[in-house]
Design a protein around this motif. Sequence first.
Motif, mmCIF file in Angstrom:
data_model
loop_
_atom_site.group_PDB
_atom_site.id
_atom_site.type_symbol
_atom_site.label_atom_id
_atom_site.label_comp_id
_atom_site.label_asym_id
_atom_site.label_seq_id
_atom_site.Cartn_x
_atom_site.Cartn_y
_atom_site.Cartn_z
ATOM 1 N N LEU A 26 0.852 -1.077 0.000
ATOM 2 C CA LEU A 26 -0.055 0.129 -0.025
ATOM 3 C C LEU A 26 0.880 1.293 0.175
ATOM 4 N N ALA A 27 1.923 1.306 0.716
ATOM 5 C CA ALA A 27 2.874 2.327 1.013
ATOM 6 C C ALA A 27 3.547 2.731 -0.483
ATOM 7 N N ILE A 32 3.799 6.556 0.587
ATOM 8 C CA ILE A 32 4.047 6.827 2.137
ATOM 9 C C ILE A 32 4.687 6.057 2.581
ATOM 10 N N GLN A 33 5.519 6.371 3.923
ATOM 11 C CA GLN A 33 6.598 5.682 4.439
ATOM 12 C C GLN A 33 5.910 4.986 5.727
ATOM 13 N N ILE A 34 5.978 3.618 5.679
ATOM 14 C CA ILE A 34 5.642 2.930 6.874
ATOM 15 C C ILE A 34 6.849 1.692 7.107
ATOM 16 N N LEU A 48 -9.044 0.472 12.341
ATOM 17 C CA LEU A 48 -8.724 0.957 11.103
ATOM 18 C C LEU A 48 -8.981 2.596 11.107
ATOM 19 N N ASN A 49 -10.030 2.894 11.496
ATOM 20 C CA ASN A 49 -10.138 4.416 11.610
ATOM 21 C C ASN A 49 -9.329 5.092 12.237
ATOM 22 N N GLU A 50 -8.784 4.564 13.489
ATOM 23 C CA GLU A 50 -7.447 5.138 14.032
ATOM 24 C C GLU A 50 -6.202 5.161 13.250
ATOM 25 N N LEU A 51 -5.842 3.853 12.359
ATOM 26 C CA LEU A 51 -4.642 3.738 12.088
ATOM 27 C C LEU A 51 -4.444 4.890 10.797
ATOM 28 N N VAL A 55 -1.466 7.033 9.737
ATOM 29 C CA VAL A 55 -0.641 7.097 8.780
ATOM 30 C C VAL A 55 -0.623 8.436 8.105
ATOM 31 N N PHE A 56 -1.749 9.100 7.742
ATOM 32 C CA PHE A 56 -1.876 10.075 7.082
ATOM 33 C C PHE A 56 -1.586 11.644 7.819
#
Length: 216
Positions: A26-27, A32-34, A48-51, A55-56
Motif C-alpha cells: 500500500l505504501a 507513504i513511508q511505513i 482501521l479508523n485510528e490507523l 498514517v496520513f
Amino acid sequence: MIGLIFDMDGVIVDNNDFHYKAWQQLAARHDIQIDEDFYREKMNGRTLNELMDVVFQGKIPHSEALAIGLEKEKIYRELYAKHLAPTPGLLELIATASEKEVPLVVGTSAPSENVVFTLDGLDLRKHFTGVVDDSMVTKGKPEPEVYLKCAAMINRDPQHCIVFEDAISGITAGQRAGAKVIALATSHKREELDADLIIDDFTQLRWEQIEMLIDS
C-alpha cells in the motif's frame, strides 16, 4: 466462572508478517513511508479508523484515508488466503474450554471483512459466543472498551477473564479492563511484552496455568 477473550490477528492466526507486507504494498502505491518500527510501535492493534489518522496525520480527508485503508485490508486477505491457519495449539485449547463449558469471545480491532475471512475461513465462529470488532467500539485499544464489551457478552466479570493478546496496545487494553492477560510473542519480542504470562503459541499453555492466573 472463567471466560476466555481472544484478540484475532496475531492470536487466533499468526499473520503479522502478512499485514506488514500488505502495508508495504500500500505504501508503495500511495507514496507513504511505513517502516517496521513505525508499524509495530504506532500501528499494531489499532482500529482501521485510528490507523489511517496515524498514517496520513490528517493530510487527506478521513473518508479518502479510510478507503485506502480498506484497500490495504483487501491486499492483506489476498496475500494471506493461501496461508490461513490457526495458531498452533489453538484448536486444542478451544476443545478443552468446550469440555469445561468455558465461554469464548473474540475482541478485535479488525474490520468485519477480516473477521469473516478469518473465523469463517477457518470454520471457527461456531466456537465463540460472539465477536466485538472495530465497528462496535468508539475507542480502540489501548482503551479497554473492546474487552469490557467482550466480558459483558459472555456475562463474566473482567476479573474472571483471560485476554489473549499479541499487541502492546491490546495488552494494555486487557489490563485496563481488569482482566488477566496472556501475551503471544507473535508480533513483538518477549522482552517487549509485559503480561501475566508470555507464550510463543498455545502449545506452551496448560489449562492449569489459566486456572492459576484467575485464582491469583
